[in-house]
Design a protein around this motif. Structure first.
Motif, short mmCIF file in Angstrom:
data_model
loop_
_atom_site.label_atom_id
_atom_site.label_comp_id
_atom_site.label_asym_id
_atom_site.label_seq_id
_atom_site.Cartn_x
_atom_site.Cartn_y
_atom_site.Cartn_z
N UNK A 146 -3.15 5.06 -22.70
CA UNK A 146 -2.29 3.93 -21.32
C UNK A 146 -1.78 4.76 -20.45
N UNK A 147 -2.40 3.78 -19.50
CA UNK A 147 -1.93 4.42 -17.61
C UNK A 147 -0.79 3.88 -17.53
N UNK A 148 -0.18 4.83 -16.22
CA UNK A 148 1.18 4.53 -15.60
C UNK A 148 1.02 3.90 -14.40
N UNK A 149 1.46 3.43 -13.67
CA UNK A 149 1.15 3.27 -12.06
C UNK A 149 2.67 2.92 -11.75
N UNK A 150 3.17 4.27 -11.06
CA UNK A 150 4.21 3.87 -10.30
C UNK A 150 4.09 2.65 -8.89
N UNK A 151 4.95 2.24 -8.87
CA UNK A 151 4.94 0.54 -7.52
C UNK A 151 5.47 1.24 -6.76
N UNK A 152 5.08 1.20 -5.52
CA UNK A 152 5.64 1.00 -4.62
C UNK A 152 5.74 -0.22 -3.81
N UNK A 153 7.70 0.34 -3.41
CA UNK A 153 7.92 -1.84 -3.05
C UNK A 153 9.62 -1.97 -2.70
N UNK A 154 9.57 -2.20 -2.07
CA UNK A 154 10.96 -2.85 -1.61
C UNK A 154 11.84 -3.46 -2.37
N UNK A 155 11.71 -3.29 -3.57
CA UNK A 155 12.87 -3.97 -4.33
C UNK A 155 12.99 -5.44 -4.74
N UNK A 156 12.04 -6.05 -3.57
CA UNK A 156 11.98 -7.32 -3.49
C UNK A 156 10.06 -8.16 -3.67
N UNK A 157 9.34 -7.02 -3.26
CA UNK A 157 7.96 -7.53 -3.23
C UNK A 157 7.06 -5.77 -3.61
N UNK A 158 6.14 -5.73 -3.94
CA UNK A 158 5.23 -4.77 -3.75
C UNK A 158 4.38 -4.62 -2.45
N UNK A 159 4.67 -2.82 -2.89
CA UNK A 159 3.49 -3.13 -1.12
C UNK A 159 1.96 -3.05 -1.76
N UNK A 160 0.80 -3.09 -0.65
CA UNK A 160 0.12 -3.48 -0.80
C UNK A 160 -1.08 -2.48 -2.01
N UNK A 161 -0.19 -1.27 -1.83
CA UNK A 161 -0.60 0.18 -2.12
C UNK A 161 -0.61 0.40 -3.56
N UNK A 162 -0.06 -0.62 -4.21
CA UNK A 162 0.19 -1.21 -5.76
C UNK A 162 -1.09 -1.53 -6.26
N UNK A 163 -1.68 -2.41 -5.07
CA UNK A 163 -2.77 -3.57 -5.68
C UNK A 163 -4.18 -2.47 -5.99
N UNK A 164 -3.98 -1.55 -5.33
CA UNK A 164 -5.30 -0.94 -5.02
C UNK A 164 -5.27 0.76 -5.66
N UNK A 165 -3.85 1.17 -6.52
CA UNK A 165 -3.30 2.11 -6.95
C UNK A 165 -3.32 1.55 -9.04
N UNK A 166 -3.06 -0.28 -8.71
CA UNK A 166 -3.68 -0.55 -10.40
C UNK A 166 -5.16 -0.35 -10.55
N UNK A 167 -6.25 -1.16 -9.25
CA UNK A 167 -7.03 -1.23 -9.30
C UNK A 167 -7.78 0.17 -10.10
N UNK A 168 -7.68 0.82 -9.64
CA UNK A 168 -7.98 2.77 -9.69
C UNK A 168 -7.83 2.60 -11.29
N UNK A 169 -6.78 2.61 -11.69
CA UNK A 169 -6.01 2.78 -12.88
C UNK A 169 -6.63 2.36 -14.01
#
Length: 314
Positions: free
Chosen positions: A2-25
Motif C-alpha cells: 500500500x502506497x501513501x501519497x502526501x497531497x499538496x493542497x491549500x485546504x480547498x483544492x489539490x495542487x496539480x503536483x499531487x496528480x503527478x505524484x499519484x501517477x507515480x504511485x
C-alpha cells in the motif's frame, strides 16, 4: 503493498503536483491512499476522492495543520507510516520540506526526485544536473520518495470514487509557528503548470527590456513567464521566475528561450519541455543543442516581429 501519497493542497483544492505524484504511485502498486493534512480541508479531501487511481483518502484535520508546517505534517505521517510500504510526496518546496524529516525519523534513506519507476524497489533519478540517470534500489522496509512531477503525466482529477476516512491529527510539535505569508498574485498561468512558457535570459540586457520584449509575446500566447538564473541574479525579475536546477523544474508543451545561452543549470530545469524554441544571436549557444527550433539573430528584432505575425494571424 500500500502506497501513501502526501497531497499538496491549500485546504480547498489539490495542487496539480499531487496528480503527478499519484501517477507515480500507481506505477508502484494498485492500492494508493492519499493523505490530506490540513484544517477545514474537507473540500480538498473530496477532490482527492475523485482522483483516478486513489483507493482511499485519509483526512487529518486540525488547526495545527492549517498552514502545512512541516514538523506537524511529519508527525501526522509518522503516526500511520507503519501501514505503508512507500510514502510519496511531490518534489516541490512542500514535499522537499516534509519527506526528509519523515525519512530521518524512520531511519531510512530518502529516494529523491524520481523520474521513472522500474519496480517497487527500483527507481530512476537524475544526477549531475540531469546529465546522467542513476538507477537506485532500496531494501528499506518503508521507502520515502519524492517525485519529479514533470516526469509523470497527471492522472485524471475527475474519474475516481475513493472513500474518505478521518484520522487523528498529531498534536502541535511546538517547534515552529506560522507568522505570515505573502502571496504573489499573477494574471498569468502558474509557472510550474503552464502549457506555454516564455523565458528570458541575460541577453535581454535589463529588466525594462525583459518586460518590453517578452510580455507582448507572452500576452499573445497566453503564456507564463520565466527566466534563467543569470537574469534573476542580474535583477531583471524576481527569483520566483527562475527556472533551473536551483529554481523551478518545468515541462510545458511549448518553451521559448529568449536570450538564454543554455547553461547546464538552466537546461536541467526545462529540457523535458515538449517543444523548445530558442532565439539567440550566438549560434554556438548550448541552448540550441536541446532546441527543436532555433533562430540565430537579434532577439530585439525577431521577438517583436514574431509578436506582429502572431497578432496578424489571430
Amino acid at each position: 503493498m500500500t502506497i501513501l501519497v502526501i497531497a499538496e493542497h491549500d485546504n480547498a483544492a489539490l495542487k496539480a503536483a499531487t496528480l503527478n505524484t499519484v501517477a507515480a504511485a500507481t506505477k508502484i502498486g494498485d492500492d494508493v491512499h492519499v493523505l490530506i493534512a490540513g484544517h477545514n480541508a474537507q473540500s480538498a479531501a473530496d477532490a482527492a476522492a475523485k482522483v483516478a487511481g486513489v483507493a482511499k483518502v485519509l483526512l487529518a484535520d486540525g488547526q495545527q495543520l492549517a498552514e502545512g508546517l512541516a514538523e506537524n505534517v511529519e508527525a501526522t505521517v509518522l503516526n500511520i507510516a507503519k501501514n505503508y510500504s512507500h510514502v510519496l510526496a511531490p518534489a516541490t518546496a512542500y514535499g522537499k520540506n516534509i519527506a526528509p524529516r519523515i525519512a530521518a525519523k524512520l531511519d531510512v534513506a530518502q529516494i529523491s526526485d524520481i523520474t521513472a519507476v522500474i519496480d517497487a524497489a527500483t527507481f530512476e533519478r537524475p544526477i549531475y544536473a540531469g546529465n546522467a540517470i542513476a538507477t537506485v534500489q532500496s531494501r528499506d522496509p518503508i521507502k520515502i520518495i519524492t517525485v519529479r512531477t514533470t516526469a509523470f503525466d497527471p492522472v485524471s482529477a475527475e474519474s475516481g470514487g475513493a472513500s474518505v476516512e478521518k484520522i487523528e491529527a498529531a498534536s502541535d510539535a511546538g517547534i515552529s509557528q506560522f507568522v505570515s505569508r505573502e502571496v504573489t498574485k499573477l494574471d498569468r498561468p502558474e509557472l510550474t503548470s503552464a502549457n506555454i512558457i516564455v523565458s528570458g535570459g541575460r541577453g535581454l540586457g535589463s529588466g525594462e527590456n525583459y518586460a518590453k520584449v517578452l510580455e507582448p509575446l507572452a500576452d499573445q500566447l497566453g503564456a507564463a513567464m520565466g527566466a534563467s538564473r543569470a537574469a534573476v541574479d542580474a535583477g531583471y525579475v524576481p527569483n520566483d521566475y527562475q527556472i533551473g536546477q536551483t529554481g523551478k523544474i518545468v515541462a510545458p508543451q511549448l518553451y521559448f528561450a529568449v536570450g538564454i545561452s543554455g547553461a547546464i543549470q538552466h537546461l536541467a530545469g526545462m529540457k523535458d519541455s515538449k517543444v523548445i524554441v530558442a532565439i539567440n544571436k550566438d549560434e554556438e549557444a548550448p541552448i540550441f543543442s536541446v532546441a527543436d527550433y532555433g533562430l540565430v539573430g537579434d532577439l530585439f528584432e525577431h521577438v517583436p516581429s514574431l509578436v506582429h505575425e502572431l497578432n496578424e494571424h489571430r
